[in-house]
Design an enzyme around this catalytic site. Structure first.
Site, PDB file in Angstrom:
ATOM      1  N   LYS A  27      -3.876 -10.013  -6.793  1.00 35.72           N
ATOM      2  CA  LYS A  27      -5.106 -10.331  -6.063  1.00 35.72           C
ATOM      3  C   LYS A  27      -6.280  -9.507  -6.587  1.00 35.72           C
ATOM      4  O   LYS A  27      -6.111  -8.345  -6.932  1.00 35.72           O
ATOM      5  CB  LYS A  27      -4.843  -9.974  -4.586  1.00 35.72           C
ATOM      6  CG  LYS A  27      -5.880 -10.408  -3.620  1.00 35.72           C
ATOM      7  CD  LYS A  27      -5.602  -9.828  -2.229  1.00 35.72           C
ATOM      8  CE  LYS A  27      -5.953  -8.362  -2.146  1.00 35.72           C
ATOM      9  NZ  LYS A  27      -6.023  -7.815  -0.794  1.00 35.72           N
ATOM     10  N   LYS A  78       0.829  -1.207   0.000  1.00 30.74           N
ATOM     11  CA  LYS A  78       0.000   0.000   0.000  1.00 30.74           C
ATOM     12  C   LYS A  78       0.862   1.255   0.000  1.00 30.74           C
ATOM     13  O   LYS A  78       0.498   2.262  -0.604  1.00 30.74           O
ATOM     14  CB  LYS A  78      -0.958   0.010   1.195  1.00 30.74           C
ATOM     15  CG  LYS A  78      -2.092  -0.983   1.022  1.00 30.74           C
ATOM     16  CD  LYS A  78      -3.301  -0.642   1.866  1.00 30.74           C
ATOM     17  CE  LYS A  78      -4.429  -1.609   1.578  1.00 30.74           C
ATOM     18  NZ  LYS A  78      -5.560  -1.477   2.511  1.00 30.74           N
ATOM     19  N   LYS A  95     -10.734  -4.411  -4.570  1.00 28.14           N
ATOM     20  CA  LYS A  95     -11.832  -3.442  -4.740  1.00 28.14           C
ATOM     21  C   LYS A  95     -11.439  -2.297  -5.664  1.00 28.14           C
ATOM     22  O   LYS A  95     -12.288  -1.690  -6.300  1.00 28.14           O
ATOM     23  CB  LYS A  95     -12.165  -2.811  -3.379  1.00 28.14           C
ATOM     24  CG  LYS A  95     -12.649  -3.758  -2.322  1.00 28.14           C
ATOM     25  CD  LYS A  95     -12.751  -3.040  -0.971  1.00 28.14           C
ATOM     26  CE  LYS A  95     -13.057  -3.999   0.161  1.00 28.14           C
ATOM     27  NZ  LYS A  95     -12.107  -3.918   1.279  1.00 28.14           N
TER      28      LYS A  95
HETATM   29  P1  TYM Z   1     -10.316  -6.424   3.393  1.00 34.02           P
HETATM   30  O1  TYM Z   1     -11.394  -5.422   3.614  1.00 34.02           O
HETATM   31  O2  TYM Z   1      -9.227  -6.059   2.453  1.00 34.02           O
HETATM   32  O3  TYM Z   1     -10.913  -7.786   2.893  1.00 34.02           O
HETATM   33  C1  TYM Z   1     -11.998  -8.404   3.555  1.00 34.02           C
HETATM   34  C2  TYM Z   1     -11.856  -9.894   3.619  1.00 34.02           C
HETATM   35  O4  TYM Z   1     -11.881 -10.454   2.311  1.00 34.02           O
HETATM   36  C3  TYM Z   1     -10.713 -11.202   2.060  1.00 34.02           C
HETATM   37  N1  TYM Z   1     -10.317 -10.965   0.658  1.00 34.02           N
HETATM   38  C4  TYM Z   1     -10.062 -11.930  -0.211  1.00 34.02           C
HETATM   39  N2  TYM Z   1     -10.095 -13.272  -0.110  1.00 34.02           N
HETATM   40  C5  TYM Z   1      -9.792 -13.995  -1.203  1.00 34.02           C
HETATM   41  N3  TYM Z   1      -9.434 -13.434  -2.380  1.00 34.02           N
HETATM   42  C6  TYM Z   1      -9.380 -12.097  -2.535  1.00 34.02           C
HETATM   43  N4  TYM Z   1      -9.037 -11.553  -3.707  1.00 34.02           N
HETATM   44  C7  TYM Z   1      -9.710 -11.280  -1.417  1.00 34.02           C
HETATM   45  N5  TYM Z   1      -9.772  -9.938  -1.229  1.00 34.02           N
HETATM   46  C8  TYM Z   1     -10.161  -9.763   0.064  1.00 34.02           C
HETATM   47  C9  TYM Z   1      -9.679 -10.660   3.033  1.00 34.02           C
HETATM   48  O5  TYM Z   1      -8.679 -11.605   3.305  1.00 34.02           O
HETATM   49  C10 TYM Z   1     -10.535 -10.357   4.230  1.00 34.02           C
HETATM   50  O6  TYM Z   1     -10.766 -11.508   4.999  1.00 34.02           O
HETATM   51  N6  TYM Z   1      -7.624  -5.765   7.542  1.00 34.02           N
HETATM   52  C11 TYM Z   1      -8.781  -6.426   7.000  1.00 34.02           C
HETATM   53  C12 TYM Z   1     -10.067  -6.052   7.697  1.00 34.02           C
HETATM   54  C13 TYM Z   1     -10.027  -6.208   9.166  1.00 34.02           C
HETATM   55  C14 TYM Z   1     -10.133  -7.432   9.889  1.00 34.02           C
HETATM   56  C15 TYM Z   1     -10.058  -7.081  11.247  1.00 34.02           C
HETATM   57  C16 TYM Z   1     -10.294  -8.754   9.477  1.00 34.02           C
HETATM   58  C17 TYM Z   1      -9.876  -5.215  10.091  1.00 34.02           C
HETATM   59  N7  TYM Z   1      -9.909  -5.723  11.331  1.00 34.02           N
HETATM   60  C18 TYM Z   1     -10.125  -8.046  12.260  1.00 34.02           C
HETATM   61  C19 TYM Z   1     -10.370  -9.728  10.495  1.00 34.02           C
HETATM   62  C20 TYM Z   1     -10.278  -9.364  11.850  1.00 34.02           C
HETATM   63  C21 TYM Z   1      -8.909  -6.057   5.522  1.00 34.02           C
HETATM   64  O7  TYM Z   1      -8.401  -5.055   5.097  1.00 34.02           O
HETATM   65  O8  TYM Z   1      -9.704  -6.871   4.796  1.00 34.02           O
END
Ligand code: TYM
Length: 331
Positions: free
Chosen positions: A197, A115, A200
């Site tokens: 990957k 990032k 969004k």
């Molecule tokens: P975030 O918002 O980027 O993504 C949300 C969840 O979706 C999964 N994910 C994917 N899995 C498979 N393939 C992909 N291309 C893909 N893109 C996203 C991510 O692994 C995630 O599970 N930091 C975290 C959010 C967060 C969080 C937490 C998660 C904040 N606090 C506490 C668990 C526990 C994040 O940015 O996810």
């Protein structure tokens, strides 16, 4: 008496519309685990502002995300669903944990490095300390399990390290959480660039859960494959086709071998639209239900308010314990 259920915490940033990646990597498992565990599912808006957001969009997406959680099958009666900024204990615990986290540990986080490269003109302290806030999210609720996609594994491991260190200094305070990573769908790749990957922030390579069926089909028909014709799972040699096979299996519940057999001798002209159709059918009821729920703002408000109330009760217990252990005078 019913035995105490184990606890789950997970969250998604409302920094963009939800994607097929977030569904297959995370939400699908949340739905599957909701009966067996005590679950908290969060809309982590405080994480989202670690990169610049348009305020009106952030507000709109936070509500949409709640509607989508429910539309995916998360039952608001069974799960606590809430918005992170409504529970101030997240920020409070995050400060304390930041004082038990090393600069070197945060510097090694691959997501920070990625990032920071992407937002080179705006590498904030918030972006750097983001994994500490994530650790606070998880540890506040003494979560046993954290269902996430592969890309979040490193952050959950750091959370365990921070918790273990704190426990070591002050005696048992936090439950050490385990990441729960699905076997299929843990890392969905971009449709236009299977080396990166699905995210969004890449509209062409990404399928949004609210995309119209014709847009989903178009994106799959244009998906990058290779110059062979065989539908075969081989992530090294055939990353595009392998990604499509994983998506097809996650959408239909078939195994890779069954999926390969389905398309034996058929070529990509048949394969790509078939994957698109499977995803259209998977997303159709979710999109329709989310649209219906979004028309009822009062219903959604009731859920996130009640969710925040219940989350605060749990969070305050942990925070009080932590403040006492580090030596703060009781308030
Ligand atoms: P975030 O918002 O980027 O993504 C949300 C969840 O979706 C999964 N994910 C994917 N899995 C498979 N393939 C992909 N291309 C893909 N893109 C996203 C991510 O692994 C995630 O599970 N930091 C975290 C959010 C967060 C969080 C937490 C998660 C904040 N606090 C506490 C668990 C526990 C994040 O940015 O996810």
């Amino acid at each position: 008496m019913e035995a105490q259920k184990k606890r789950i915490f997970s969250g998604i940033q409302p920094s963009g519309d939800l994607t097929l990646g977030s569904y297959m990597g995370a939400i699908r498992n949340w739905v599957a685990l909701q009966d067996e565990y005590d679950c908290l599912y969060c809309i982590v808006d405080m994480h989202a502002i670690t990169v610049r957001q348009v305020p009106a969009d952030l507000r709109r997406r936070s509500l949409e995300q709640l509607a989508q959680y429910i539309a995916c099958g998360l039952d608001p009666e069974k799960n606590i669903m809430f918005i992170q900024s409504h529970v101030p204990q997240h920020a409070e615990l995050s400060w304390v944990l930041g004082c038990y986290t090393q600069f070197g540990e945060l510097s090694r986080m691959t997501q920070f490095k990625d990032k920071a490269r992407k937002h080179a003109d705006n590498i904030t302290a918030g972006l750097f300390t983001y994994p500490v806030l994530m650790a606070a999210d998880i540890l506040l609720y003494q979560a046993d399990l954290v269902p996430v996609g592969e890309d979040q594994k490193q952050h959950v491991e750091l959370c365990r390290d921070i918790a273990g260190r704190f426990n070591g200094v002050y005696s048992e305070t936090f439950t050490l959480p385990e990441p729960f990573i699905p076997k299929v769908g843990a890392r969905i790749m971009s449709l236009t660039n299977p080396a990166s990957k699905m995210s969004k922030s890449d509209p062409d390579g990404c399928v949004y859960m609210m995309d119209k069926p014709e847009d989903i089909l178009r994106k799959f028909k244009r998906a990058v494959t290779d110059c062979e014709t065989a539908v075969r799972f081989d992530p090294e040699q055939k990353p595009g086709v392998s990604n499509l096979l994983s998506i097809y299996c996650a959408a239909t519940g078939k195994t890779i071998a069954e999926a390969e057999a389905d398309f034996d001798g058929q070529g990509y002209g048949v394969f790509k639209p078939a994957v698109g159709e499977a995803v259209v059918e998977l997303m159709r009821p979710i999109r329709e239900e989310a649209t219906r729920l979004l028309a009822d703002k009062a219903y959604l408000e009731g859920i996130y308010r009640e969710g925040a109330r219940r989350a605060q009760q749990l969070a305050e217990k942990t925070l009080r314990k932590v403040y006492k252990k580090v030596g703060f005078v009781a308030r």
